[in-house]
Each structure stands twice: as C-alpha cells, then as structure tokens.
Design an enzyme around this catalytic site. Structure first.
Site, PDB file in Angstrom:
ATOM      1  N   CYS A   1      11.585   7.589 -10.585  1.00  0.00           N
ATOM      2  CA  CYS A   1      12.600   7.261  -9.594  1.00  0.00           C
ATOM      3  C   CYS A   1      12.497   8.213  -8.401  1.00  0.00           C
ATOM      4  O   CYS A   1      12.616   9.416  -8.545  1.00  0.00           O
ATOM      5  CB  CYS A   1      13.991   7.354 -10.216  1.00  0.00           C
ATOM      6  SG  CYS A   1      15.250   6.680  -9.139  1.00  0.00           S
TER       7      CYS A   1
ATOM      8  N   CYS B   1     -10.822 -21.283  17.204  1.00  0.00           N
ATOM      9  CA  CYS B   1      -9.776 -20.340  17.617  1.00  0.00           C
ATOM     10  C   CYS B   1     -10.369 -19.047  18.169  1.00  0.00           C
ATOM     11  O   CYS B   1      -9.692 -18.312  18.884  1.00  0.00           O
ATOM     12  CB  CYS B   1      -8.830 -20.026  16.460  1.00  0.00           C
ATOM     13  SG  CYS B   1      -9.576 -19.038  15.156  1.00  0.00           S
TER      14      CYS B   1
END
Lengths: 465, 424
Positions: free
Chosen positions: B137, B348
C-alpha cells in the site's frame, strides 16, 4: 384560396387560411419556427470530444486539399481534442473567416468529408469535420477580434457586394491595414447567407452575427442600400478608390421561356426563399397546397423542403435529366426525400396551365430521354396539378449597363478574371459567383474573396514601391 | 470446454479469476455478489488492528484515453475502515456459504511480531484459505511504518513473512510493491521467508493529473491532494515485466505468482499466466464494469484454450518465460523490414511522418496525380523498428516481414562488434 394570394408571398400578407389542411392549419408561429430549427443539431461537448478523437491527424491531409479555403483541419481538430477551442477556431478562421457559416452550409459530403481517409478505413465513415468546425466556431470565446490589423496602409478599397466573397475580401484587406468601404444593394449585409440559404441551415440570425463578427476587426464601413448602376457607378469608384472589388454575385434568374410564365403563381425560388428568410412570423407566409419546383440544384432542394415544412401537401421537384446529373449532391437529394418531396426526373417543362378564372392549375411536362448523349423529347407527356410553380433553374450575372461606363469583359456570361482575380479593367478585381471560377459555393466565394484581397494588397504594394 | 480450475499455493478455486484486495472485497455483501457472479476467489480487503483506519473524501481519480475510457486509475483509500471483529465474522460467514471459492485475507499490522502473531491466529479461526501480506500500500500506511514501507525493505519482507509462516498453518502470499528499483530483491526476500507465493503488483505511486483551474492534483480533498496508487490497464506492462522478472530469476523460479495489474479481459489473464502466474487478481475492471465481467473472462479464456488445445491452465502456464531473456541474448542476425499493403493503405501518412521526423527516413511519400500520396518503404534504410506499424491505424496494413539471412544465431556476447565480448 386565390392565386393572387400566392402571388405575393410577403410577410405582411395575412394568409393563415392558405395553409395546407394536411398539416395543422393552426400551427402557431412558434411551432412553425420549431420546424425551421437546425437541420443538424450542434454537437454536444461529449460528442465533439469523441468525434475529434477519430481524426487520424493525417500527414499532408486530403481534407485540407479538399477544402476550398484550405483550412488546416487536422490541426483544428487536434486543438479541439486538447480542449483548445479558441485555438481551433482561430485555425479555422485564419483560412476562412466565414468558417462558422461554412460549417453549416458547406456540402462537406463532396468536400472535406468525402476525402477523409476514415471513409476508406474499416469504419467507413468520415470524421464529422463540418460539425466539429461548427462546434469550434460556436464555442470559441475570443476577447476582442481574433485577428489584429496591420499598420494603416493609407489605401482605401471599394468592395461591391456584402456577400461571402465581398465580406471575406473586406476582412482580409482590413487585416492587411487597408480601409474598406463595402457597398451593398440590400438592406443587410450577408448576401446569400442572409437571403438565400434555407432557413433550417442557418438559424438564429447566425448570418448577421457572423457579419458583425467579421466587421469587428475594424476598418470596414458598410453602405447598405447602394446598388451598382443605381446609386454608385463603377467609373466613379475607380477614380475615388485605390482598388475596386466586384463581389456582386448572380442577381438575375433564368427563365423557362414558356407562355404564362409571368403568371403571379409562377415564382422565382430565390425570391420566395428571401421572403422566407426575412419573415419574422412564418405563419404569415402564403403557402400553396401543391407546388412544382423546377430545377435540380441546391436552391431547388431548399425551396422544395421549405415548402414542405411550411405545410405544402404535395411538392414535386421536376428535372429534365436523371438523378445522377442533378446539381444537388446526393446528400441534398436524400434530404429532399426525407421531406417527402417527390422527385420527377427526365421531364422537361412544356406548358403552364391556367383556367378560365385565371388560376394556375398545373403544368405539363414532356418526358425526355438520352439518345446518343443528346437529351431528346419522347412522345410521352404528363400533367402535374399544382397551385404554384417555383423556378430554380439557375441564376445569371446582371451587370448594370449604362452609357459611357466602362464595364469589365464578360466571358461565358460571367466576369472574366485572370489568376490574380483581376478583371479587364485597371484597379478592378472580382470574385465569387459573378466570376466563372468554381462551382458557386459559399466556401469558394470566401476563398476567392480572400485570395483577391491578397492580390489587391500585392498590387497596391507594388504601386507604392 | 477447458478446465479453468486452479490450485494456487495449495488454495483451490474453480477458476483463476480472483478479486484483488480492494474496495470490491471490503465486506460480505460485495463478496457474496462477486461469488454469485462467478468469481473464483477473493482477497478480502486488508485487515488491520483496531481502531479501524479512517478514510478521506474524495478518493479516486483516473486517466482517460481519447475516447473517454479509463486507461489508468488511482486511489488514496486506506485499508478497511471497518472494525477487525466485523470483518472476521463476515469472513467466517462467507467461507461457510461458499466453501468451493478461494477466500484469502489481506493483512497489514505494525512491524511487530506480536501484532502479526495475534492477527494471523484470528484469521485462521475464520476458516479462510490463506493470507496475503500487504507490503505494498503506497499511501497513508507507509507513513505509519506499514505497507510499502515494509515492502521496500527486503529484510522486513523476509522477517514478517517468516513470522506469519511460523504462527500460521495457512498458505502465505506476499503482495509486493512495484515502488522499488528491482522487484527481484523483494521477491527473493519473500522466498527466503518461506512465502508460499507472491502476488504482484500492488499499486504504483502516482498523480493522475492536475486540476489546472484550482492548481491541485486529483483526487482532491478540500483543495489538497496526495499521491495515490496507480492501477488499471495502464499498469499492465509494468506488472507483466515484474512477473517475468520473478518467474525467470533463478532464485525465485517456480515460486507461485498471483498476477495483478490491469487485467481487464481473458487475454490479459492469459498473458499473465503465460508468464508463470497461477491465478490472477482483478480490481479496476470490476470497479468500472461491475462483477459481471467475470463471465466474459471465463468464457473467453476457456474458448481460447480450446482453440489452442490446452485442457488445463497448467498446459500453457509459464510457456512465455523461456522466450523472455536478457537483451544480450537476442539474435543480432535477425532482421525484419516494414511492408505496406497498398490495397489496405488509406493514405493517412502517419507512417511516413513518424519515420521521417523521428526515425530512419525509411518511407517515401510519392505524390499521385489525384493529389493523394503513395507510401513506399525504402528497405535499405528500414531498421525494422515497428514504429510505422504502430502508428498505422489500419489493421494488418503494415507488416514486419522477416528477411532471409544466411547468418546463424549470434548474440551480443558473441558479436565481434562488441568491444567487451571477451568479458562475456
């Protein structure tokens, strides 16, 4: 209903009883206005965010090449996607100062969006460039005008016509530091955008808002109600100004050359559209129950669809050739079909029928066909009953002629200009629909006005030097 | 259909999809809903000593992709904010009702032997299947000497693991923090402490973004913020690498691994398992879509296994480890070159401009008469970097084609161009 009622479609004519019974005859003004709301609603923030993500930011993008004004489309969409709305709008406006109205009226389906590589990609659907352009121009909130004027040049240019070409030219000239005086025959500036575009394409008085925005740069004075040949003369302008830009558009309408054509129920579509656009209360417009529209361009589609919206029960659009030859794009034809406009092709106007009381009753069409690439009549004909006929068969140049006044050379019915938009007359330039360049689109007029401004600037600089 | 059942560090579950220790596993109500939806197991949200932790508001934030989907997720929540007693009773009840599902309990108490001794005994009495030690944590708890503060010190990892193994008969899974420089050190420490398995990754210290109007990071707690723990699809690449590092480290090879980090669908799960994971833990995807996504995960995984002829998870578990190696062992004589499919190319130009501006100028743009461009690879200049393929928006339009080479495998340690070749 009498034909004389139809004949004068003005806002002043009290004619509630002339509405088609099929549609609610008691439509309130406000509900009629609803029928003339945006044909395509604007994109929401979220829609714009998602749609802008679809742009591939192409290198050497085909959409830029397909835009007559050369807007850097991938750049404005990228700015939009990054939340830079003002930057996006400025990118649009620096190429096309009327980017706002063009976003609404451009036939994007044959311009930028047709060339979008996403059509070829598996999604088979272009980025909605027009609607993103509208989003950017609608939402940009500039402090002041987005463009600054250059140092004053001391030159003054007369621009004849306050339509898209004239305003675009005036704006660019003002940006370059010149003083511009615009002469407009009508009461309001805006030209086609103000008077000639279908009401549902440019709503909420947008045309005037855009004019105000353009004039916001300063250095432009608009003289309205000043028509060339009537109030102002070209030869005087040439002596009084450093240059003259003719952006007079096409004022005359083509005729059918048929008997009874001058009947009051046979109208020019552009006149009716003008009345419609200027009407403050749509419920006061005179609307025929049944109408025939002759023509196949966007004006024909615009009048046909608007008549339907106003409550006309039967509207038949008649064209002497086939659908593929129609001037209106496929997209426009679809809009007509959505409005349940009947499209009758291969039919040539032949006879206008008026009964013994003087009422218009219908029209006979000669069926046509192609024979060795020539349009010929067949032995078939058909009659379409109608109360009114709207002509949308094209507009032509009308230069006021006067003795002793030199006019520019006309070629193929339009003002001849060279590649620098210069006419045959010294100091006189021209652009927009009155010249023979392009397909008479708003966006092309804007581009020609802009390029002509640059050409005028160039010529003035050279003369100074 | 393929058999998805697993036995991980001695803990059985009907499928490898466990819910990670996090808000979705904080109480009986959620866990039972998860089991009803079909999850194979859960790791109960971290228990601590009473008094229970206290959380702030707000707690979560996210990063998004261009279409508005969550790419990365971040939270500043602490361990459970409900009392130990309530949690223990609920764990006991759930395990009784769902005996076939894996129920592992995450723990975090101060780094004192007595604290750990006490809590592991309490958990053992609930009937839970295993323990997961929360050494990861990254927010709040490290300031109190717990969570990542322990996970970042291999000696502490080893020590606490040893205590838990000493005082508990349950399998012990050590959950590792990615907030370190080399994950192998903490994995080795867990291994030395006799851990039955490791699970990774816990969340990564992160700030997802700044509210530029108010000049404060997100999530915002009354105008202030703090770093949170990053998770979601964006962290998957980091997690996969750490799993592979442990799986192929000689010291920890074979140590069971529970894979965590951005697992959103069956393919993600299959990737973790192919790098050696014995089960996977999911959190963000469930928080965004709800527990029901497990049905697509299970179905997709078993159908893919069927298509490949894998009958059980162990049939493909770890198969990609052998193909993960050090850079120096890659074949210097292997070469690929980009190839553009003109039929598929939509024009493109992204391949061109990327290569031209930032890579090797290996693509030519050839103007066509219709105003479009044709793009052509200059094979002699192409280094096979994949950039054009990555930028190309069209699937399978650009492929990397293997070039025939008459040269045999040769790695950098053997390459005459390597000045330190002899040093090996």
């Amino acid at each position: 209903m009498t034909t004389s009622n139809i004949a004068v479609p003005t806002a002043e004519t009290p004619s509630m009883d002339t509405h088609s019974p099929s549609l609610d005859t008691h439509l309130s003004p406000s509900s009629l206005d609803t029928l003339f709301s945006d044909l395509q609603p604007p994109l929401t923030d979220r829609q714009a965010a998602i749609e802008s993500a679809r742009c591939l930011y192409c290198y050497d993008a085909p959409c830029i090449k397909a835009c007559p004004t050369g807007i850097n489309i991938p750049s404005f969409i990228a700015s939009l996607h990054a939340g830079n709305v003002e930057g996006a709008a400025r990118t649009i406006l620096e190429s096309n100062i009327m980017g706002g109205s063009c976003a609404r009226v451009c036939p994007t389906e044959i311009l930028c969006e047709q060339s979008c590589v996403r059509n070829k990609e598996a999604e088979c659907a272009p980025v909605l460039i027009g609607r993103l352009q509208r989003y950017a121009t609608d939402h940009a909130s500039f402090t002041g005008h987005p463009f600054k004027r250059a140092e004053a040049s001391g030159k003054t240019i007369a621009v004849i016509g306050a339509g898209p070409a004239g305003l675009s030219c005036a704006h660019r000239l003002a940006m370059l530091g010149h003083e511009v005086e615009v002469f407009e025959a009508e009461d309001k500036a805006g030209g086609l955008n103000e008077y000639g575009i279908a009401r549902y394409k440019l709503t909420d008085n947008y045309a005037q808002q855009e004019v105000d925005f353009i004039l916001g740069i300063g250095g432009i004075t608009v003289h309205s109600g000043k028509a060339l040949g009537r109030d102002i003369q070209l030869d005087t302008l040439v002596t009084e100004f450093d240059a003259v830009f003719l952006a007079i558009g096409l004022q005359a309408t083509r005729q059918l050359q048929l008997d009874q054509e001058h009947h009051s129920a046979v109208m020019d579509a552009v006149d009716y559209i003008k009345t419609l656009r200027q009407a403050s209360d749509l419920s006061e417009l005179v609307v025929p129950q049944s109408a025939v529209v002759i023509g196949a361009g966007n004006t024909a589609i615009d009048i046909a669809c608007q008549l339907k919206r106003l409550g006309a029960e039967e509207v038949t659009l008649v064209y002497r050739r086939g659908e593929q030859d129609m001037g209106a794009t496929h997209h426009e034809q679809q809009i007509a079909k959505q409005h349940q406009v009947r499209i009758r092709t291969w039919s040539r106007p032949e006879t206008i029928h008026v009964d013994e009381n003087g009422h218009l009753t219908g029209m006979t069409f000669r069926r046509t066909e192609l024979q060795q690439n020539h349009l010929v009549d067949t032995h078939l004909s058909e009659q379409i009953a109608c109360e009114a006929i709207f002509k949308a068969v094209g507009q032509t140049l009308s230069l006021p002629e006067a003795d002793d006044v030199e006019l520019p050379v006309i070629q193929n019915g339009k003002i001849h200009v060279d590649e620098h938009f210069k006419t045959s007359m010294d100091k006189v330039f021209a652009g927009g629909d009155c010249t023979g360049i392009g397909q008479d689109l708003t966006v092309e007029a804007v581009q020609q006005g802009k390029l002509a401004a640059l050409a005028i600037h160039q010529s003035l600089c050279q003369k100074t030097a | 259909m393929a058999d998805l059942s697993t036995e991980f560090a001695g803990i059985k579950s009907p499928n490898p999809f466990w819910l990670a220790s996090a808000p979705p596993t904080d109480k009986q109500y959620n866990v039972e809903r998860a089991f009803e939806a079909g999850w194979g197991g859960v790791v109960w949200k971290t228990l601590g000593e009473d008094p229970a932790a206290v959380n702030v508001s707000s707690r979560y934030s996210a990063t998004y992709d261009g279409f508005g989907n969550v790419a990365g997720f971040n939270n500043i929540e602490l361990i459970t904010d409900r009392t130990l007693e309530v949690n223990l009773r609920e764990i006991e009840a759930v395990k009784k009702s769902w005996p076939d599902r894996a129920l592992v309990v995450s723990l975090m108490v101060p780094c004192e032997e007595e604290s750990w001794k006490k809590i592991v005994k309490q958990v053992e009495q609930t009937g839970a299947d295993g323990l997961e030690l929360n050494f990861g944590c990254p927010h709040g708890m490290p300031e109190r000497g717990m969570g990542a503060a322990v996970g970042q010190v291999p000696e502490y990892v080893e020590m606490v693991t040893r205590w838990c193994k000493q005082y508990s008969t349950l399998p012990v899974i050590v959950k590792l923090t990615p907030n370190i420089t080399d994950i192998r050190f903490s994995a080795r420490a867990a291994h030395r402490g006799n851990a039955d398995a490791v699970s990774l990754i816990n969340t990564i210290n992160s700030i997802t973004g700044i509210d530029l109007d108010n000049m404060v990071a997100r999530p915002i707690v009354d105008g202030k913020s703090t770093h949170g723990g990053y998770c979601g699809p964006a962290v998957k690449p980091i997690a996969l690498n750490m799993v592979s590092e442990i799986a192929r480290d000689p010291e920890t090879k074979g140590l069971p691994i529970s894979g965590i980090g951005g697992i959103s669908n069956w393919r993600d799960a299959a990737e973790f398992i192919s790098l050696g994971a014995g089960c996977v833990q999911v959190c963000t995807a469930a928080m965004i879509y709800g527990f029901r996504i497990v049905s697509e995960m299970k179905d997709g995984l078993s159908r893919w296994m069927d298509s490949k002829g894998y009958e059980t998870l162990t049939d493909f578990q770890g198969l990609a480890i052998a193909n993960t190696t050090d850079w120096k062992y890659l074949n210097m004589n292997y070469k690929v070159v980009a190839s553009i499919d003109d039929e598929k190319c939509i024009g493109c130009g992204r391949c061109y401009i990327g290569c031209e501006d930032t890579s090797h100028q290996a693509i030519k743009a050839i103007a066509q008469t219709d105003g479009s461009n044709k793009f052509e690879v200059i094979e002699a200049e192409c280094v096979g970097c994949n950039l054009c393929q990555i930028t190309c928006p069209v699937e399978n339009c650009i492929t990397m084609v293997k070039q025939d080479s008459d040269k045999p495998y040769m790695n950098w340690t053997q390459d005459p161009r390597n000045p330190y070749r002899d040093a090996g």
